[in-house]
Design an enzyme around this catalytic site. Structure first.
Site, PDB file in Angstrom:
ATOM      1  N   ASP A 117       0.849  -1.189   0.000  1.00  0.00           N
ATOM      2  CA  ASP A 117       0.000   0.000   0.000  1.00  0.00           C
ATOM      3  C   ASP A 117       0.888   1.243   0.000  1.00  0.00           C
ATOM      4  O   ASP A 117       1.740   1.401   0.875  1.00  0.00           O
ATOM      5  CB  ASP A 117      -0.880  -0.010   1.254  1.00  0.00           C
ATOM      6  CG  ASP A 117      -2.000   1.015   1.206  1.00  0.00           C
ATOM      7  OD1 ASP A 117      -1.799   2.093   0.610  1.00  0.00           O
ATOM      8  OD2 ASP A 117      -3.078   0.743   1.766  1.00  0.00           O
ATOM      9  N   THR A 190       2.754 -11.008  -9.530  1.00  0.00           N
ATOM     10  CA  THR A 190       1.665 -11.065  -8.565  1.00  0.00           C
ATOM     11  C   THR A 190       0.359 -10.727  -9.279  1.00  0.00           C
ATOM     12  O   THR A 190       0.349 -10.313 -10.439  1.00  0.00           O
ATOM     13  CB  THR A 190       1.881 -10.061  -7.422  1.00  0.00           C
ATOM     14  OG1 THR A 190       1.648  -8.737  -7.914  1.00  0.00           O
ATOM     15  CG2 THR A 190       3.299 -10.154  -6.871  1.00  0.00           C
ATOM     16  N   TYR A 192      -1.606  -8.196  -8.622  1.00  0.00           N
ATOM     17  CA  TYR A 192      -1.575  -6.760  -8.905  1.00  0.00           C
ATOM     18  C   TYR A 192      -0.652  -6.454 -10.070  1.00  0.00           C
ATOM     19  O   TYR A 192      -0.940  -5.593 -10.911  1.00  0.00           O
ATOM     20  CB  TYR A 192      -1.103  -5.985  -7.671  1.00  0.00           C
ATOM     21  CG  TYR A 192      -2.151  -5.778  -6.618  1.00  0.00           C
ATOM     22  CD1 TYR A 192      -3.271  -4.994  -6.862  1.00  0.00           C
ATOM     23  CD2 TYR A 192      -2.029  -6.371  -5.365  1.00  0.00           C
ATOM     24  CE1 TYR A 192      -4.234  -4.800  -5.888  1.00  0.00           C
ATOM     25  CE2 TYR A 192      -2.994  -6.182  -4.380  1.00  0.00           C
ATOM     26  CZ  TYR A 192      -4.097  -5.391  -4.655  1.00  0.00           C
ATOM     27  OH  TYR A 192      -5.050  -5.208  -3.696  1.00  0.00           O
TER      28      TYR A 192
END
Length: 210
Positions: A117, A190, A192
């Protein structure tokens, strides 16, 4: 990515206590969590588990510990581990602020931070996983030959991380400004990463050590 709350999540995780530690049962004794005593690598923030499960499948001689705070996300990782019948992965439901309480000094050979994040607001900088308080913990956990591998699509977080690591005195072993320009064969994407890459985002990468 918003994950729907699953009221049954904790019951499911406790039923699979041989895979995921929900109650700090293996604090300061994580070697006992694994079937075999092997070098330990950790991923902080597992996502849906694609990265760590593929990594573990390719490297059966290394133990992997996935650290994740969200019980609804970690369920997906448990499911993958069971489906793939992986014996060298364990998980812990844990806030990353307390990883040096859970693991011992010099116990880890590599740390992976994948698409953490970015916490873009300045007042939230201390929550970024490359803030100096986290780097101090990584320094404590990594052995003398250990390294930190970091990937992100967020330029602001990447620049912040470079500055933070440099100020801490870390050594940069590798910096890549677009990982997918000439993507290494051993790169594991991944969830993402696949999404951001398809949308045309640049993937930033670095490897550093203390």
């Amino acid at each position: 990515m918003r994950i729907r709350n699953k009221p049954w999540a904790m019951d499911y995780l406790k039923e699979n206590g041989h895979i995921v530690d929900t109650e700090m049962n293996y604090k300061n004794k994580v070697k006992q969590f694994f079937d075999t005593d092997q070098p330990l690598q950790i991923e902080i923030g597992t996502g849906m588990g694609t990265f760590i499960t593929e990594l573990a499948e390719k490297n059966p001689d290394i133990n992997y510990l996935g650290i994740e705070l969200d019980k609804n996300i970690i369920i997906r990782v448990v499911e993958k581990i069971i489906e793939m019948d992986l014996k060298n992965i364990r998980l812990v439901l844990l806030d990353a602020n307390y990883i040096s309480d859970y693991l011992g000094e010099g116990e880890v050979s590599k740390i992976y931070l994948n698409f953490s994040d970015p916490w873009p607001k300045t007042r939230h900088a201390r929550r970024r996983l490359t803030y100096h308080t986290f780097l101090k913990q990584y320094h404590h956990l990594l052995n003398d030959e250990g390294s930190l591998q970091f990937k992100t699509d967020n330029r602001g977080l990447f620049e912040f991380s470079l500055k933070s690591m440099n100020e801490y005195g870390m050594k940069f072993d590798e910096i890549i400004l677009d990982l997918h320009d000439e993507e290494p064969e051993d790169n594991i994407r991944t969830e993402y990463e696949e999404k951001f890459s398809k949308n045309g985002s640049r993937i930033y990468f670095l490897k550093a050590s203390f």
